[in-house]
Design a protein around this motif. Structure first.
Motif, mmCIF file in Angstrom:
data_model
loop_
_atom_site.group_PDB
_atom_site.id
_atom_site.type_symbol
_atom_site.label_atom_id
_atom_site.label_comp_id
_atom_site.label_asym_id
_atom_site.label_seq_id
_atom_site.Cartn_x
_atom_site.Cartn_y
_atom_site.Cartn_z
ATOM 1 N N LEU A 133 -3.887 -6.073 -4.635
ATOM 2 C CA LEU A 133 -2.893 -5.345 -3.852
ATOM 3 C C LEU A 133 -3.571 -4.349 -2.920
ATOM 4 O O LEU A 133 -3.181 -4.211 -1.752
ATOM 5 C CB LEU A 133 -1.916 -4.631 -4.799
ATOM 6 N N THR A 134 -4.599 -3.689 -3.414
ATOM 7 C CA THR A 134 -5.322 -2.709 -2.597
ATOM 8 C C THR A 134 -5.963 -3.376 -1.385
ATOM 9 O O THR A 134 -5.829 -2.891 -0.253
ATOM 10 C CB THR A 134 -6.403 -2.019 -3.445
ATOM 11 N N ILE A 135 -6.660 -4.466 -1.609
ATOM 12 C CA ILE A 135 -7.358 -5.133 -0.511
ATOM 13 C C ILE A 135 -6.356 -5.721 0.480
ATOM 14 O O ILE A 135 -6.560 -5.654 1.704
ATOM 15 C CB ILE A 135 -8.290 -6.236 -1.057
ATOM 16 N N TYR A 174 2.960 -7.170 -2.951
ATOM 17 C CA TYR A 174 2.800 -7.397 -4.393
ATOM 18 C C TYR A 174 3.255 -8.803 -4.777
ATOM 19 O O TYR A 174 2.536 -9.537 -5.460
ATOM 20 C CB TYR A 174 3.593 -6.335 -5.152
ATOM 21 N N LEU A 202 5.384 -2.585 0.116
ATOM 22 C CA LEU A 202 4.358 -2.943 -0.864
ATOM 23 C C LEU A 202 4.873 -3.996 -1.838
ATOM 24 O O LEU A 202 4.093 -4.761 -2.397
ATOM 25 C CB LEU A 202 3.894 -1.699 -1.634
ATOM 26 N N MET A 260 -3.941 5.034 -0.953
ATOM 27 C CA MET A 260 -3.441 4.174 -2.026
ATOM 28 C C MET A 260 -3.392 4.931 -3.352
ATOM 29 O O MET A 260 -2.516 4.688 -4.177
ATOM 30 C CB MET A 260 -4.326 2.932 -2.166
ATOM 31 N N VAL A 277 1.918 3.607 4.531
ATOM 32 C CA VAL A 277 0.525 3.551 4.091
ATOM 33 C C VAL A 277 -0.406 3.884 5.251
ATOM 34 O O VAL A 277 -1.318 4.712 5.114
ATOM 35 C CB VAL A 277 0.184 2.162 3.508
ATOM 36 N N LEU A 278 -0.175 3.260 6.413
ATOM 37 C CA LEU A 278 -1.049 3.514 7.558
ATOM 38 C C LEU A 278 -0.976 4.989 7.979
ATOM 39 O O LEU A 278 -1.985 5.601 8.328
ATOM 40 C CB LEU A 278 -0.669 2.607 8.735
ATOM 41 N N VAL A 320 -9.808 3.169 8.740
ATOM 42 C CA VAL A 320 -9.035 2.622 7.627
ATOM 43 C C VAL A 320 -9.866 2.667 6.344
ATOM 44 O O VAL A 320 -9.374 3.069 5.286
ATOM 45 C CB VAL A 320 -8.585 1.187 7.940
ATOM 46 N N ALA A 345 -3.155 -2.913 6.960
ATOM 47 C CA ALA A 345 -3.274 -1.664 7.712
ATOM 48 C C ALA A 345 -4.296 -1.817 8.827
ATOM 49 O O ALA A 345 -4.096 -1.341 9.952
ATOM 50 C CB ALA A 345 -3.674 -0.519 6.763
ATOM 51 N N TRP A 346 -5.383 -2.507 8.529
ATOM 52 C CA TRP A 346 -6.433 -2.687 9.524
ATOM 53 C C TRP A 346 -5.916 -3.501 10.713
ATOM 54 O O TRP A 346 -6.110 -3.126 11.876
ATOM 55 C CB TRP A 346 -7.649 -3.377 8.891
ATOM 56 N N ALA A 359 -3.374 -4.597 1.153
ATOM 57 C CA ALA A 359 -2.817 -3.489 1.932
ATOM 58 C C ALA A 359 -3.842 -2.995 2.949
ATOM 59 O O ALA A 359 -3.491 -2.670 4.094
ATOM 60 C CB ALA A 359 -2.413 -2.347 0.992
ATOM 61 N N HIS A 360 -5.095 -2.958 2.541
ATOM 62 C CA HIS A 360 -6.166 -2.560 3.446
ATOM 63 C C HIS A 360 -6.193 -3.492 4.671
ATOM 64 O O HIS A 360 -6.222 -3.031 5.819
ATOM 65 C CB HIS A 360 -7.496 -2.611 2.693
ATOM 66 N N TYR A 397 -0.208 4.878 -5.691
ATOM 67 C CA TYR A 397 -0.320 4.394 -7.069
ATOM 68 C C TYR A 397 0.010 5.500 -8.074
ATOM 69 O O TYR A 397 0.622 5.239 -9.118
ATOM 70 C CB TYR A 397 -1.735 3.865 -7.327
ATOM 71 N N ILE A 418 -8.202 4.752 3.324
ATOM 72 C CA ILE A 418 -7.361 3.872 2.501
ATOM 73 C C ILE A 418 -7.353 4.277 1.024
ATOM 74 O O ILE A 418 -6.322 4.187 0.347
ATOM 75 C CB ILE A 418 -7.810 2.399 2.668
ATOM 76 N N ALA A 475 -6.097 -1.289 -9.425
ATOM 77 C CA ALA A 475 -7.451 -0.815 -9.161
ATOM 78 C C ALA A 475 -7.634 -0.597 -7.669
ATOM 79 O O ALA A 475 -6.995 -1.251 -6.851
ATOM 80 C CB ALA A 475 -8.467 -1.822 -9.672
ATOM 81 N N LEU A 476 -8.512 0.319 -7.334
ATOM 82 C CA LEU A 476 -8.897 0.488 -5.940
ATOM 83 C C LEU A 476 -10.002 -0.516 -5.624
ATOM 84 O O LEU A 476 -10.246 -1.427 -6.396
ATOM 85 C CB LEU A 476 -9.369 1.924 -5.702
ATOM 86 N N HIS A 477 -10.658 -0.334 -4.485
ATOM 87 C CA HIS A 477 -11.711 -1.257 -4.095
ATOM 88 C C HIS A 477 -12.822 -1.259 -5.146
ATOM 89 O O HIS A 477 -13.129 -0.229 -5.729
ATOM 90 C CB HIS A 477 -12.322 -0.846 -2.765
ATOM 91 N N SER A 518 -7.810 -5.591 -7.869
ATOM 92 C CA SER A 518 -7.697 -4.837 -6.633
ATOM 93 C C SER A 518 -7.030 -5.653 -5.535
ATOM 94 O O SER A 518 -7.140 -5.313 -4.357
ATOM 95 C CB SER A 518 -9.092 -4.408 -6.187
#
Lengths: 144, 144
Positions: free
Chosen positions: B7-9, B82, B78, A112, B135-136, A104, B15-16, B11-12, A116, A108, A92-94, B5
């Motif tokens: 993995l998404t968060i 993960y 990733l 992503m 990703v960045l 970012v 990157a940040w 990675a966020h 994905y 992002i 899932a995304l955010h 989410s």
DNA sequence: AGTAGTCGTAACGTTAGTTGTTACGACTGT
DNA sequence: ACAGTCGTAACAACTAACGTTACGACTACT
């Protein structure tokens, strides 16, 4: 990840119906399948209902009713089953949209999504390589 | 599937932090990252705590405290993220053990385990092909 | 030495999805 | 007409993720 067992149970049901039909029976009941999978018949009916929507199985009502395959096991891939019973995406995304004022936060989600998307494509290709015929063969190959 | 989410968060956040450090800052606070991801600082601290256990980030306490990368973005894949934040397997087997007196009930678990194992291997290989540097770069390439 | 800022983590409530269960109407072969 | 099975709604139990509050631990700075 909150892994669910929908794909497993659906594959179990299909394998059971396929084997049962090879033994000469016409239809299998949700009761029989539930006994094999050690769950409730309603759970089986719900899953098989989704497989029916996808055109993988058929059902009869009334006395002597039950479920039968709509296609041969070798023409049904795990991807068919996956698409039929798994609703959402793998990752899932955010949950809340990130801060669009931040570089970012703004970039992002598309980034992503691209990653994905590629990964899900690979996963789907892998699932498509395995047929329910393969699964049933593996099931029967397990020593007892 | 109840996709999460995490993995998404994660990675966020990485990157940040990576971008922030390239701008010359030493450490990033969970507060800043949470603002960018539009979530709560504790959620960020929890996730970064798992990334720290995996050796991907470091944290300082006290005044002027915060988070910094323990490795370069290009050396973090990733798959590393993960493994750090996702506990369980992708697909679950039966919740209750199936009927071992039934041929299908007996063989289905090893059979599906074999299939799932292969698929997870492929997924891991895909995740390992993407670095946080990739990703960045994708994040910064998004037009605004 | 004190203060302020941040982490570390426990605790709790909310939300959402899956699974199990009961119930009952709809349908159909006998 | 009856009995067996599906079709589906409704609800409870369980689990995981997520958001939030709270507070102790730690440390740079004055």
């Amino acid at each position: 990840m909150s892994a669910n067992s929908r794909l497993t149970i659906a594959a179990h049901a299909l394998a059971w119906i396929g084997l049962y039909q090879r033994e000469g029976h016409e239809v299998a009941t949700s009761e029989q399948i539930a006994t094999s999978a050690n769950t409730n018949p309603v759970v089986i009916r719900r899953l098989l209902g989704e497989l029916r929507k996808a055109g993988l199985v058929e059902s009869r009502r009334g006395v002597g009713a039950g479920w039968s395959l709509a296609r041969e096991l070798e023409s049904i891939t795990l991807l068919d089953v996956y698409d039929a019973v798994e609703p959402g995406p793998l990752f899932a995304l955010h949950r809340a949209t990130p801060n669009q004022g931040c570089v970012v936060g703004h970039g992002i989600r598309p980034a992503m999504q691209g990653v994905y998307g590629g990964i899900e494509e690979t996963l789907r290709a892998e699932l498509a390589r395995v047929t329910m015929e393969d699964v049933l063969r593996d099931v029967l190959a397990v020593p007892r």
